[in-house]
Write a protein that holds these residues in place. Structure first.
Motif, PDB file in Angstrom:
ATOM      1  N   PRO A  40       0.725  -1.079  -0.027  1.00  4.93           N
ATOM      2  CA  PRO A  40      -0.160  -0.046  -0.152  1.00  4.93           C
ATOM      3  C   PRO A  40       0.654   1.055   0.206  1.00  4.93           C
ATOM      4  N   GLY A  41       0.472   2.079  -0.804  1.00  3.24           N
ATOM      5  CA  GLY A  41       1.239   3.298  -0.945  1.00  3.24           C
ATOM      6  C   GLY A  41       2.648   3.334  -1.640  1.00  3.24           C
ATOM      7  N   ASN A  42       3.075   2.073  -2.059  1.00  4.11           N
ATOM      8  CA  ASN A  42       4.334   1.923  -2.703  1.00  4.11           C
ATOM      9  C   ASN A  42       4.207   1.760  -4.268  1.00  4.11           C
ATOM     10  N   GLN A  43       5.294   1.861  -4.860  1.00  2.00           N
ATOM     11  CA  GLN A  43       5.418   0.928  -6.268  1.00  2.00           C
ATOM     12  C   GLN A  43       5.409  -0.124  -6.381  1.00  2.00           C
ATOM     13  N   LEU A  79       7.058 -19.228  -5.968  1.00  2.00           N
ATOM     14  CA  LEU A  79       7.919 -18.392  -5.207  1.00  2.00           C
ATOM     15  C   LEU A  79       7.673 -18.992  -3.742  1.00  2.00           C
ATOM     16  N   GLN A  80       8.761 -19.455  -3.233  1.00  2.00           N
ATOM     17  CA  GLN A  80       9.093 -19.854  -1.921  1.00  2.00           C
ATOM     18  C   GLN A  80       9.610 -18.781  -1.001  1.00  2.00           C
ATOM     19  N   MET A  81       8.709 -18.475  -0.004  1.00  2.00           N
ATOM     20  CA  MET A  81       9.408 -17.229   0.637  1.00  2.00           C
ATOM     21  C   MET A  81       9.298 -17.829   2.395  1.00  2.00           C
ATOM     22  N   ASN A  82      10.696 -17.580   2.909  1.00  2.00           N
ATOM     23  CA  ASN A  82      10.922 -17.742   4.108  1.00  2.00           C
ATOM     24  C   ASN A  82      11.330 -16.610   4.874  1.00  2.00           C
ATOM     25  N   ASN A  83      11.001 -16.899   6.282  1.00  2.00           N
ATOM     26  CA  ASN A  83      11.600 -15.963   7.227  1.00  2.00           C
ATOM     27  C   ASN A  83      11.033 -14.643   6.803  1.00  2.00           C
ATOM     28  N   LEU A  84       9.712 -14.570   6.651  1.00  2.00           N
ATOM     29  CA  LEU A  84       8.774 -13.427   6.214  1.00  2.00           C
ATOM     30  C   LEU A  84       8.840 -12.281   7.388  1.00  2.00           C
ATOM     31  N   ASN A  85       8.799 -11.173   6.896  1.00  2.00           N
ATOM     32  CA  ASN A  85       8.560 -10.172   8.013  1.00  2.00           C
ATOM     33  C   ASN A  85       7.657  -9.077   7.656  1.00  2.00           C
ATOM     34  N   PRO A  86       7.018  -8.193   8.347  1.00  2.00           N
ATOM     35  CA  PRO A  86       5.845  -7.461   8.146  1.00  2.00           C
ATOM     36  C   PRO A  86       5.979  -6.598   6.623  1.00  2.00           C
ATOM     37  N   GLU A  87       7.371  -6.111   6.466  1.00  2.00           N
ATOM     38  CA  GLU A  87       7.550  -5.659   5.287  1.00  2.00           C
ATOM     39  C   GLU A  87       7.432  -6.179   4.026  1.00  2.00           C
ATOM     40  N   ASP A  88       7.032  -7.511   3.967  1.00  2.08           N
ATOM     41  CA  ASP A  88       6.794  -8.489   2.997  1.00  2.08           C
ATOM     42  C   ASP A  88       5.255  -8.272   2.480  1.00  2.08           C
ATOM     43  N   THR A  89       4.775  -7.666   3.546  1.00  2.00           N
ATOM     44  CA  THR A  89       3.254  -7.756   3.477  1.00  2.00           C
ATOM     45  C   THR A  89       2.966  -6.766   1.915  1.00  2.00           C
ATOM     46  N   ALA A  90       2.045  -7.234   1.044  1.00  2.00           N
ATOM     47  CA  ALA A  90       1.943  -6.765  -0.306  1.00  2.00           C
ATOM     48  C   ALA A  90       0.872  -7.740  -1.140  1.00  2.00           C
ATOM     49  N   VAL A  91       0.441  -7.201  -2.161  1.00  2.00           N
ATOM     50  CA  VAL A  91      -0.318  -8.098  -3.194  1.00  2.00           C
ATOM     51  C   VAL A  91       1.147  -8.335  -4.008  1.00  2.00           C
TER      52      VAL A  91
END
Length: 113
Positions: A40-43, A79-91
């Motif tokens: 949200p709010g980002n490119q 796309l395998q994603m590990n060690n996710l953090n809140p900054e990874d929140t996106a569509v």
């Protein structure tokens, strides 16, 4: 060309998630495939790319935590994603530049702290 993304959801920080994109209408084995994301709010930004030859490229922000892979029999890219953090929140969007520039519908990933 149709790209159908799936696999999004909500996960706690430190967790893992695998996204999948099913492609149709494209000569998949010859197509470069990518995952992008837009918070949200980002490119919209590139997350990972895999070429037809299997070469991969990752955004610096996800290197070491994310793996892109392809299955040329099933016409899918994961796309395998590990060690996710809140900054990874996106569509997260699947993309291919095969004879144009095509996008999937997006799948939402939410990482809670």
């Amino acid at each position: 060309v149709q790209l159908q993304a799936s696999g999004g959801g909500t996960v706690q920080a430190g967790g893992s998630l695998t996204l999948s994109c099913k492609a149709s209408g494209v000569n998949f084995r010859l197509a470069t495939m990518s995952w992008y994301r837009q918070a949200p709010g980002n490119q919209r930004e590139m997350v990972a790319t895999i070429t037809s030859a299997g070469y991969t490229n990752y955004a610096d922000s996800v290197k070491g935590r994310v793996t892109i892979s392809r299955n040329n029999v099933r016409n899918t890219v994961a796309l395998q994603m590990n060690n996710l953090n809140p900054e990874d929140t996106a569509v997260y969007y699947c993309n291919t530049p095969w004879r144009g520039n095509y996008w999937g519908q997006g799948t939402l990933v939410t990482v809670s702290s």
